[in-house]
Design a protein around this motif. Structure first.
Motif, mmCIF file in Angstrom:
data_model
loop_
_atom_site.group_PDB
_atom_site.id
_atom_site.type_symbol
_atom_site.label_atom_id
_atom_site.label_comp_id
_atom_site.label_asym_id
_atom_site.label_seq_id
_atom_site.Cartn_x
_atom_site.Cartn_y
_atom_site.Cartn_z
ATOM 1 N N UNK A 1 2.664 -6.539 20.767
ATOM 2 C CA UNK A 1 1.588 -5.680 20.291
ATOM 3 C C UNK A 1 1.471 -5.726 18.757
ATOM 4 N N UNK A 2 2.526 -6.161 18.108
ATOM 5 C CA UNK A 2 2.569 -6.174 16.642
ATOM 6 C C UNK A 2 2.294 -7.572 16.093
ATOM 7 N N UNK B 1 1.396 -10.054 5.174
ATOM 8 C CA UNK B 1 1.744 -10.502 3.821
ATOM 9 C C UNK B 1 3.256 -10.412 3.676
ATOM 10 N N UNK B 2 3.877 -11.503 3.307
ATOM 11 C CA UNK B 2 5.321 -11.503 3.061
ATOM 12 C C UNK B 2 5.540 -11.476 1.555
ATOM 13 N N UNK B 3 6.145 -10.394 1.084
ATOM 14 C CA UNK B 3 6.482 -10.322 -0.333
ATOM 15 C C UNK B 3 7.963 -10.057 -0.554
ATOM 16 N N UNK C 1 -2.741 -6.758 9.254
ATOM 17 C CA UNK C 1 -2.579 -5.865 10.405
ATOM 18 C C UNK C 1 -1.142 -5.380 10.526
ATOM 19 N N UNK C 2 -0.246 -6.010 9.774
ATOM 20 C CA UNK C 2 1.181 -5.689 9.879
ATOM 21 C C UNK C 2 1.840 -5.962 8.541
ATOM 22 N N UNK D 1 -6.882 -1.147 5.279
ATOM 23 C CA UNK D 1 -7.750 -0.589 6.304
ATOM 24 C C UNK D 1 -7.548 -1.126 7.707
ATOM 25 N N UNK D 2 -6.617 -2.110 7.889
ATOM 26 C CA UNK D 2 -6.418 -2.685 9.226
ATOM 27 C C UNK D 2 -4.973 -2.636 9.688
#
Length: 600
Positions: free
Chosen positions: A226-227, A235-237, A278-279, A352-353
């Motif tokens: 679901x994720x 985004x990987x930071x 989204x994640x 927003x997502x």
């Protein structure tokens, strides 16, 4: 001893090594966008899975042509960027063992790692990072194949070779030769050597196998469908030198979730509305700062009381959502009002997502977790270590409980020892360190000793209670676990780290390390530089409230009587690990005079 096991959801049968994850994804969806890559003017271009695979194969051929043999160690020292992902997979395609090095590492740390891992080739990001590797090679007699920069030649001076030089040699290696090398490693073969941060001792090289990664990627993807899915993006930071970031990258890559890399965490907020993820995976401090920034804006608009009511309503809604059957909080007039005033604006700040946020690396204040759930962004907490290939336990979508790190993930077993130590066994748990001498105290009855203290709640979820080596024994014989008190104080935005002291003393004291950004934002002097005491009556009065609140949460014998505000350089890797954990022993050694003054 209490023990909980969660069965496997997805065995790794049929996969030879980690490279199969990319090959199979490219076969299924070659044209699907796998990455967002910055182009330098604030815009982004998409890279398909097929293009990424082509980039990986070309560099892998170059590595083989340069002399990298199966089983050789290859170091990567760079900020989080697309080229890091290419180099990582290319090394595996070439049959090499990847040795990630944090870009914040001191020269002596880099030298120690390349010596211990016997690195033959290094990949740096910038010219400076590549020179750091080259200098370490020269000092230790390693790196016989040299160090190459990710940056193109027009950004590198002084004759330093670049990855384009390796790519130019790709035609020297046939597709058949590359495929033979790619498939040489099996699931038992070492994939990477990750050197632990060393909060309490010397860094140790944890050897993780291809099976460790495969087991984690396949099972976490099955549990968190679901994720992580191909309709989403992230985004990987976090540093890609950290196993959590690399594991997340593999999970996303194998399941089609688009990835963007950010080398500067400070640019995340401005990028969120552009990429609209989204994640997200964050450390707790990021969430605390988002909430604190909103509080400051409300204060500037003379809406402090309204904001406090909005926070209380969000926390209440989050708590109600935990209790409800469908995971949703009931609607209310107050909630609808604050949705318009604050909540939707905060979600907009995050793009927003965002459907879910994963918080890891440190303990998250339960009320912060409840707040974000209450505004419509559930926070999933998990727990793991380098030696468990990142996640060992985790809350699941629809079954989140603030203040816990969830149940064991599929294929994992967690046991609580008689002394409260968390013990682990399972698909992600490594088999040992590079130096066998480090294994002597690392395992008991086949379980890895995490060094962390914990317990299961009534529903079988793990609750972290501190580090076993951080326990304090006072002169009165009282044993104190400092983590609960420290954690309570660290919820104050002005506090970066709280360190309780009192070993062999008659009462407890604490060093309070100030957060330089928050102190400066609130009109105080920047709290950087060398370790020193800060005499600021206003700051002390503000933090005294957090000290009093933390004391109210613990027994009288566990309360702190005296404390001192301390400024320190939090970018100093000798006192703070790359994952932002404090090195207690080093800090207390350097601050011995400050500690001594607390007992005069």
């Amino acid at each position: 001893m209490p023990q909980i096991h969660t069965p496997l959801l997805a065995p790794a049968d049929g996969y030879r090594n980690v490279t199969d994850l990319l090959v199979r994804r490219a076969e299924r969806a070659p044209d699907h966008a796998a990455f967002d890559v910055p182009v330098g003017d604030g815009s982004w271009r998409q890279v398909s899975t097929a293009q990424f695979l082509a980039d990986v194969r070309r560099l892998a051929k170059g590595l083989i042509a340069a002399g990298v043999a199966a089983g050789d160690s290859l170091a990567i020292l760079a900020s989080t960027r697309y080229e890091w992902a290419v180099a990582d997979l290319a090394a595996w395609f070439a049959g090499a063992v990847v040795v990630p090095v944090y870009e914040t590492s001191a020269p002596v740390q880099v030298a120690g790692i390349v010596r211990d891992a016997d690195v033959v080739l290094g990949v740096g990001g910038t010219e400076a990072q590549t020179r750091l590797l080259a200098d370490a090679f020269a000092e230790t007699g390693t790196g016989r194949l040299g160090a190459y920069a990710m940056d193109p030649r027009d950004r590198v001076t002084g004759g330093i070779p670049v990855l384009d030089d390796l790519r130019a040699r790709a035609d020297e290696v046939t597709d058949a030769d590359l495929e033979q090398r790619r498939t040489a490693a099996d699931r038992d073969t070492p994939a990477t050597i990750v050197y632990t941060s060393g909060t309490t001792g010397e860094p140790k090289g944890a050897v993780l196998t291809h099976e460790n990664f495969l087991g984690q990627v396949l099972n976490i993807a099955a549990a968190y469908g679901e994720v992580v899915h191909e309709r989403g993006n992230t985004i990987i930071f976090l540093p890609l030198a950290h196993v959590l970031a690399r594991g997340l990258q593999l999970i996303c890559l194998a399941n089609g979730m688009r990835i963007a890399h950010l080398s500067e965490p400070s640019t995340v907020v401005e990028t969120l509305p552009v990429l609209r993820p989204t994640f997200l995976v964050v450390v707790p401090r990021v969430l605390e700062r988002i909430q604190a920034a909103a509080a400051q804006k409300a204060d500037a608009a003379h809406l402090t009381r309204v904001w406090r009511a909005a926070v209380a309503t969000a926390v209440s809604s989050g708590r109600a959502a935990e209790r409800s059957a469908d995971g949703r909080a009931p609607a209310s007039v107050r909630r609808r009002l604050f949705e318009v005033l604050f909540y939707r604006r905060l979600r907009a700040v995050m793009g927003g997502r965002v459907d879910y946020i994963l918080s890891g690396g440190a303990r998250l204040d339960p009320e912060v977790s409840l707040f974000f759930r209450g505004i419509g962004v559930p926070v999933i907490e998990g727990y793991g270590l380098t030696e468990t290939t990142a996640p060992l336990t985790g809350n699941l979508p629809g079954d989140i409980r603030a203040g816990t790190v969830g149940r064991p993930l599929p294929g994992s077993t967690v046991r609580i020892g008689d002394d409260g130590e968390i013990l682990a066994k399972g698909i992600g748990v490594f088999r040992g360190y590079r130096d066998p001498a480090h294994d002597a105290d690392a395992f008991v009855d086949g379980f890895f000793r995490t060094g962390d203290l914990g317990r299961f709640d009534a529903d079988g979820r793990l609750v972290i209670e501190g580090r076993a080596k951080d326990v304090i024994v006072t002169s009165t014989g009282k044993t104190v676990v400092p983590a609960p008190w420290e954690f309570a104080v660290e919820s104050d935005p002005l506090v970066s780290h709280a360190v309780m002291v009192g070993e062999g003393r008659s009462y407890l004291s604490a060093l309070i390390l100030l957060d330089p950004e928050e102190v400066a934002a609130r009109g105080g002097a920047p709290a950087g530089g060398a370790l020193r005491e800060v005499a600021d009556a206003d700051l002390r009065a503000r933090i005294q409230r957090s000290i009093d609140a933390a004391n109210a949460r613990v027994a009288r014998s566990e309360q702190v009587r005296r404390f001192v505000l301390v400024a320190a350089d939090l970018a100093d890797t000798t006192i703070v690990t790359p994952t932002l954990k404090i090195k207690r022993r080093v800090l207390l050694e350097r601050g011995s005079d400050v500690v001594a003054a607390l007992y005069r």
